[in-house]
Scaffold this motif. Structure first.
Motif, short mmCIF file in Angstrom:
data_model
loop_
_atom_site.label_atom_id
_atom_site.label_comp_id
_atom_site.label_asym_id
_atom_site.label_seq_id
_atom_site.Cartn_x
_atom_site.Cartn_y
_atom_site.Cartn_z
N TYR A 229 0.84 -1.21 0.00
CA TYR A 229 0.00 0.00 0.00
C TYR A 229 0.88 1.25 0.00
CZ TYR A 229 -2.88 3.78 1.79
OH TYR A 229 -3.49 4.99 1.96
N TYR A 230 1.88 1.27 0.86
CA TYR A 230 2.74 2.45 0.96
C TYR A 230 3.60 2.62 -0.29
CZ TYR A 230 1.05 3.05 5.65
OH TYR A 230 0.23 3.25 6.72
N ARG B 286 2.29 6.91 -6.55
CA ARG B 286 1.26 7.87 -6.95
C ARG B 286 1.72 9.30 -6.67
NH1 ARG B 286 -2.43 10.89 -4.73
NH2 ARG B 286 -2.06 10.16 -2.63
N GLU C 210 1.27 4.21 -2.79
CA GLU C 210 1.08 5.63 -2.45
C GLU C 210 2.31 6.45 -2.83
OE1 GLU C 210 -1.50 7.74 -1.04
OE2 GLU C 210 -2.43 6.04 -2.06
#
Length: 63
Positions: free
Chosen positions: A22-23, A29, A26
């Motif tokens: 997830y990190y 992104r 992120e």
């Protein structure tokens, strides 16, 4: 799953470990957003510079 503390939210996987994927997503992104913004600003600046360079010499002010 997220664990919220007083100031931050920590994303965890189903086993309770920090969700590294997830990190990483992120971070990618945010990096892409930053690069897109910087590239856009660069091309705007380049276009203004070219316009100033050729626009001012095409119409002499003393004509």
């Amino acid at each position: 799953m997220t664990n919220q503390t007083a100031e931050t939210t920590i994303v965890t996987d189903r086993f309770g470990n920090v969700d590294v994927a997830y990190y990483e997503r992120e971070a990618m992104r945010l990096r892409n957003e930053y690069l897109r913004t910087q590239a856009g600003d660069f091309f705007i600046s380049l276009r203004r510079g070219i316009h100033n360079l050729f626009g001012s010499s095409a119409t002499p002010s003393n004509a």
